[in-house]
Design an enzyme around this catalytic site. Structure first.
Site, PDB file in Angstrom:
ATOM      1  N   GLN A   1       0.873  -1.175   0.000  1.00 36.37           N
ATOM      2  CA  GLN A   1       0.000   0.000   0.000  1.00 36.37           C
ATOM      3  C   GLN A   1       0.906   1.219   0.000  1.00 36.37           C
ATOM      4  OE1 GLN A   1      -3.707  -0.497   0.133  1.00 36.37           O
ATOM      5  NE2 GLN A   1      -2.763  -2.387  -0.626  1.00 36.37           N
TER       6      GLN A   1
ATOM      7  N   GLY B   1     -12.185   2.914   3.343  1.00 38.51           N
ATOM      8  CA  GLY B   1     -11.215   2.036   2.688  1.00 38.51           C
ATOM      9  C   GLY B   1     -10.181   2.799   1.869  1.00 38.51           C
ATOM     10  N   HIS B   2      -9.203   2.073   1.354  1.00 35.66           N
ATOM     11  CA  HIS B   2      -8.115   2.714   0.609  1.00 35.66           C
ATOM     12  C   HIS B   2      -8.611   3.333  -0.700  1.00 35.66           C
ATOM     13  CE1 HIS B   2      -6.912  -1.543  -1.121  1.00 35.66           C
ATOM     14  NE2 HIS B   2      -8.139  -1.231  -1.415  1.00 35.66           N
ATOM     15  N   ASN B   3      -8.027   4.454  -1.031  1.00 39.86           N
ATOM     16  CA  ASN B   3      -8.309   5.183  -2.282  1.00 39.86           C
ATOM     17  C   ASN B   3      -9.654   5.908  -2.278  1.00 39.86           C
ATOM     18  OD1 ASN B   3      -6.022   3.716  -2.971  1.00 39.86           O
ATOM     19  ND2 ASN B   3      -7.095   2.367  -4.380  1.00 39.86           N
TER      20      ASN B   3
END
Lengths: 340, 340, 340
Positions: free
Chosen positions: A209, A250-252
């Protein structure tokens, strides 16, 4: 009356002063010089207190209140008990907020860096900062002016935060860049690895990540909320967002300006909210979606498709509100008819 | 057999003694002097152990168990394998709890204040208290007798806790007044600002949160649970409440006595629970509602209206249980009939 | 380009090298010597970067990308813009992960024990361990080789962890035995008392929780997730499990190998997952159930019955996926027909 162990009050102020600072209108100018010493809820307010009415559910409490004054919408002003001073405004909650800020200005915590804070020598710290005992600032951390870093908070390597920020106790920031006037409450975990791995029958392979969390100005993030950093892009929290407790981002994910996420909402990876989206408590939004500006997502809804600008969706799976309530209504009618 | 790295056992005790202390009846008095050295689950218990049967799902494990003794309801006693000693009672789980407490008395953690705890000189600390390394007690904190404050816990300015309390590692308390015999597990965040702001197109204005969290006696609060302090009124957790992990309690919420909130429940601001309300896991309750005494809220339910005393509601939106199951049943039948 | 405050990059590497290490095939061997310096998302990648396409939603971004190279499935390779180097593979996400690991090897945090870590003299610590300032290791703790214990993490009495583990800031472990290569993110609370008490009208009697949490090798546990220890049996997290943020795992739960639990899932006490079960975000699983190998539980589902091997269930209450979608479809049709 607030608990003096926790709060220090300013004032008293005249009703005229309170009307002016809150942008409301004093309904009876003869009361302009009435002195008000505190804010208080309707049911508990006395003749020295000012209260507010913002929700029709509490009209009875308003009618029975002993408050010396009250902030109220014009539509409900005639329900006031006799003798109550009224500050009338179309936005009573906002006006009340301004009055409460006058009595209880945002605590300018005394500046000072505790000798029991654990600060890496490479950290750069602005002016008039308060850093409490047990706070941890790792290598390369940068902290702006007038920040307050509470006991047990951890700013990990390279994290930077702007001016006038508050980082609550035991909050953890890593791989994160924070703007000005940001409040992060106790226990929030921001910037850890996103949930990224390539699934496979022989095991799940972790995907590095490599992004950050970028938090723009004037954001509030609730207690024990979690925000994963981007996988390659950044995770972005737009200016003026309000995020409640125990929310998962969450990511992004990208949130536009002024979004409101109520407690326990979950937003899956790579979904993008435009400006001023509101998501009710416990709603879940699937990954890779686009939620249009001003969209509203009902509590506990499960959003599986893009939502157009301004639309309200409810249900799991979420559908436009009208459709949802039509389904619910029909289900009730059918169950009455066909039910055993 | 428990892991000796974590547990220290008392005993052994005779079956007669265990029956007496648990309020059960020994079904075969000739076994009164049988010595039992430990408690154990049915599937793992040996001739020296006592176990319990409380859930019909485990009758087969009961029938096959090698336990030397078992606590059991009279209705199931005849399913016992030959030779097993039986303590018969209408409340086997409660009786088992009393027996387990005999073998494993609540750890009287050794009193003592670590020199590595970070304690403000104005904090007042009772007798026989244990405060671990890395715990933080800020200005004006008060701690009663026989409390145990774990490593990394933070009691912020003015917080007071009564006698016999346990504050888990990295829990954070602020603006909070705690009674006696309260257990707060690791990472719980209690007393931060509620989610209060006046929304507006030009930005959301924070409303000062001026109340407290009041936690009455004999309450247990789960790990990483969040409880916001009141906005003006207090947030109140009534005597004897049991709150599981990752629960969210909004500002001004009041819980009556003995309420049970299972993990990940969310209660929105200003809602009031009467006594002995039970909310199943992941249930959500909207703000400003009244939930009557003894009401039961199903797991994952979404409660949008007041719930009368004693009623069970399920579904999202939640309806009375009977109605819910009628709807579910009808939906299944119709889908079979009309479905493609 | 990653933020140099947070990341240090290896490389550059040739396309031939990247193809080989990732197990993919270079579609145009004449590009074998092309030098690639970094990984980057499609929309941001330049001629020196390699990207990946794993989700059809991003085909347009792929077609418009300026990436020098891309990892792609054979079915989509013909959508590539001219001049882009292609590494073709049936598992593009996995191949990308391997490439990203080459550029950003898992940070070998510098070994060293901070003099500001709070370590009980009875703790045993392996070789090449990093323990940061403010970390707390209590009595009898055992830590394997090459572990990284972050600031504010607390390992309570008797906890043991294997080799190559990462314990995030402010995570708390108690009554827990951890294998090798386990990642526990910030704020996770593991090993506290389960939610066990005998309910009663005169109060709820706590049941001593006498088991442990056993975490097998190669497990990842998300931020602020909570895992209660067993009541008598252990709570077990099987090898290779991936658990996201804010997940709740009740006492006595057993997860098999390779299970995936997305954020905010809740698993009630004594439920057993077989191997490779996947549970979508916010799903809830009732206690004492058996979930078969390879079963899939939809996001927000409420599982109230055992799930057979390989079955996908959705809805609350959860039913087999086909049935669920049939019900949803019928409800929509009926609402259109009968709705007001």
């Amino acid at each position: 009356m607030t608990d003096s162990r926790f709060y220090r009050r300013q004032g008293p102020f005249t009703l005229a002063h309170l009307a002016e600072l809150s942008g409301g209108e004093l309904s009876d100018p003869s009361m302009a010089e009435r002195l008000i010493t505190d804010v208080a809820p309707l049911y508990r307010a006395s003749a020295d207190d000012i209260s507010f009415l913002d929700n029709r559910k509490y009209v009875q409490a308003f009618e029975a209140s002993g408050a010396g004054a009250c902030v109220v919408h014009p539509d409900l002003a005639d329900r006031a008990p006799e003798g109550m001073g009224l500050i009338v405004t179309s936005e009573p909650y906002r006006a009340y907020a301004m009055i409460a800020h006058a009595y209880y200005p945002q605590s300018n915590a005394e500046a000072g860096i505790s000798p029991q804070a654990l600060i890496d020598p490479t950290a750069k710290i602005g002016a008039d900062v308060r850093i409490e005992a047990g706070a941890v600032l790792c290598a390369g951390v940068e902290v702006g002016d007038r920040c307050h870093i509470c006991a047990g908070a951890v700013l990990r390597d390279g994290v930077s935060i702007g001016d006038d920020c508050y980082i609550g106790s035991n909050a953890v920031l890593s791989y994160t860049v924070v703007g000005n006037k940001v409040w992060i409450h106790a226990g929030a975990a921001i910037g850890q690895d996103g949930f990224g791995f390539a699934m496979g029958p022989k095991g799940h392979l972790k995907v590095p990540q490599l992004g950050r969390v970028v938090i723009q100005d004037d954001v509030e993030i609730g207690a024990n909320t979690t925000i994963d950093r981007g996988a390659g892009p950044d995770t972005v929290i737009g200016e003026g967002c309000r995020i409640d407790n125990l929310v998962q981002i969450g990511h992004n994910v990208e949130l536009g300006r002024g979004c409101v996420l109520v407690a326990q909402v979950g937003v899956s990876g790579s979904t993008r909210f435009s400006d001023f989206v509101v998501a009710g408590g416990q709603a879940g939004i699937t990954g890779h979606l686009k939620i249009g500006p001003g969209a509203r997502i009902g509590a506990q809804s499960g959003v599986m498709r893009d939502v157009p600008a301004g639309q309200t969706v409810i249900g799991s799976p979420a559908v436009p509100a009208k459709e949802h309530w039509r389904q619910i209504g029909m289900l009730e009618r059918l169950a009455k008819k066909h039910g055993a």
